[in-house]
Design a protein around this motif. Structure first.
Motif, PDB file in Angstrom:
ATOM      1  N   ALA A 128       0.806  -1.224   0.000  1.00 56.12           N
ATOM      2  CA  ALA A 128       0.000   0.000   0.000  1.00 56.12           C
ATOM      3  C   ALA A 128       0.837   1.271   0.000  1.00 56.12           C
ATOM      4  O   ALA A 128       0.416   2.303  -0.523  1.00 56.12           O
ATOM      5  N   SER A 129       2.029   1.207   0.542  1.00 51.39           N
ATOM      6  CA  SER A 129       2.874   2.404   0.624  1.00 51.39           C
ATOM      7  C   SER A 129       3.455   2.800  -0.733  1.00 51.39           C
ATOM      8  O   SER A 129       3.914   3.924  -0.910  1.00 51.39           O
ATOM      9  N   GLU A 130       3.441   1.883  -1.702  1.00 51.95           N
ATOM     10  CA  GLU A 130       4.029   2.145  -3.014  1.00 51.95           C
ATOM     11  C   GLU A 130       3.013   2.576  -4.066  1.00 51.95           C
ATOM     12  O   GLU A 130       3.386   2.911  -5.190  1.00 51.95           O
ATOM     13  N   VAL A 131       1.741   2.548  -3.730  1.00 55.04           N
ATOM     14  CA  VAL A 131       0.705   2.806  -4.731  1.00 55.04           C
ATOM     15  C   VAL A 131       0.783   4.241  -5.244  1.00 55.04           C
ATOM     16  O   VAL A 131       1.071   5.170  -4.494  1.00 55.04           O
ATOM     17  N   ASN A 132       0.566   4.400  -6.552  1.00 59.67           N
ATOM     18  CA  ASN A 132       0.509   5.740  -7.141  1.00 59.67           C
ATOM     19  C   ASN A 132      -0.442   5.728  -8.335  1.00 59.67           C
ATOM     20  O   ASN A 132      -0.842   4.663  -8.826  1.00 59.67           O
ATOM     21  N   ALA A 133      -0.819   6.904  -8.785  1.00 56.53           N
ATOM     22  CA  ALA A 133      -1.833   7.048  -9.832  1.00 56.53           C
ATOM     23  C   ALA A 133      -1.407   6.407 -11.147  1.00 56.53           C
ATOM     24  O   ALA A 133      -2.234   5.855 -11.876  1.00 56.53           O
ATOM     25  N   TYR A 134      -0.113   6.469 -11.462  1.00 55.24           N
ATOM     26  CA  TYR A 134       0.349   5.896 -12.729  1.00 55.24           C
ATOM     27  C   TYR A 134       0.141   4.384 -12.754  1.00 55.24           C
ATOM     28  O   TYR A 134      -0.390   3.839 -13.725  1.00 55.24           O
ATOM     29  N   LEU A 135       0.573   3.693 -11.698  1.00 49.84           N
ATOM     30  CA  LEU A 135       0.437   2.244 -11.647  1.00 49.84           C
ATOM     31  C   LEU A 135      -1.032   1.824 -11.688  1.00 49.84           C
ATOM     32  O   LEU A 135      -1.399   0.841 -12.341  1.00 49.84           O
ATOM     33  N   VAL A 136      -1.890   2.554 -10.990  1.00 54.41           N
ATOM     34  CA  VAL A 136      -3.320   2.231 -10.985  1.00 54.41           C
ATOM     35  C   VAL A 136      -3.919   2.395 -12.377  1.00 54.41           C
ATOM     36  O   VAL A 136      -4.712   1.571 -12.833  1.00 54.41           O
TER      37      VAL A 136
END
Length: 204
Positions: A176-184
């Motif tokens: 969860a700490s690595e999530v960002n808009a690009y990856l999503v």
């Protein structure tokens, strides 16, 4: 309304959960700016050519200015000579970084999650652990959901689950700490653990 598909332990649809209404109201331009910034930050910036001041040699005037019937020349290292400089070529002193502030990053993530939910491509499960650590077991989860590719977001990433998913070219596992808009946004679907989803929503 943006809805998250809730899965049971057999990865079958059990219910739905509404994302906060404000997520869908975020201007999509925030997502565009973040993705543009993210991709710019990945540029290697290694393309480089030598200008007149960088090329060695050419200090002496190759021939006299007048009287020989040819064009005048002051150096053998101009861009029109073999072994000379390159005119208007790329240099590695260019800065590609595009600043995006903290609030905009958050808005971009909210918009990316809302887009996935609106396309019925955001799934939540209580726990996604591949205890065996085998890739075939991880692939079975993806096949059961009928997904082309997926971003797996765990609350806390364990070694066995990472081992199971890392050889699948169409999957990427993060915590969860690595999530960002690009990856999503770059994956067709997102599978997120319930605790991770609650953490992300709470931060907003």
């Amino acid at each position: 309304m943006s809805k998250v598909t809730i899965l049971n332990d057999k990865f079958e649809k059990a219910s739905e959960l509404d994302l906060p209404a404000k997520y869908a109201e975020v201007n999509s331009h925030n997502l565009y700016l973040y993705v543009k910034s993210y991709l710019s930050s990945l540029r290697a910036n290694t393309a480089h050519t030598k200008g007149r001041s960088d090329v060695s040699g050419g200090g002496k005037k190759p021939w006299r200015q007048k009287g020989r019937g040819g064009a005048r020349a002051g150096s053998t290292r101009t861009n029109v000579w073999v072994g000379g400089a390159v005119a208007f070529g790329p240099t590695n002193n260019r800065n590609y970084i595009q600043k995006v502030n903290k609030k905009q990053k958050r808005l971009a993530l909210e918009r990316a999650l809302a887009d996935k939910a609106q396309n019925n491509a955001l799934f939540s499960v209580d726990c996604l652990n591949i205890e065996s650590g085998k890739t075939k077991d991880a692939n079975a989860v993806i096949k059961k959901l009928g997904l082309k590719d997926a971003l797996i977001i765990k609350d806390l990433l364990d070694e066995k689950t990472l081992l199971a998913f890392r050889n699948l070219a169409n999957c990427y596992v993060i915590d969860a700490s690595e999530v960002n808009a690009y990856l999503v946004s770059v994956f067709n679907a997102v599978i997120i653990e319930k605790a991770a989803l609650e953490s992300i929503v709470k931060e907003g």
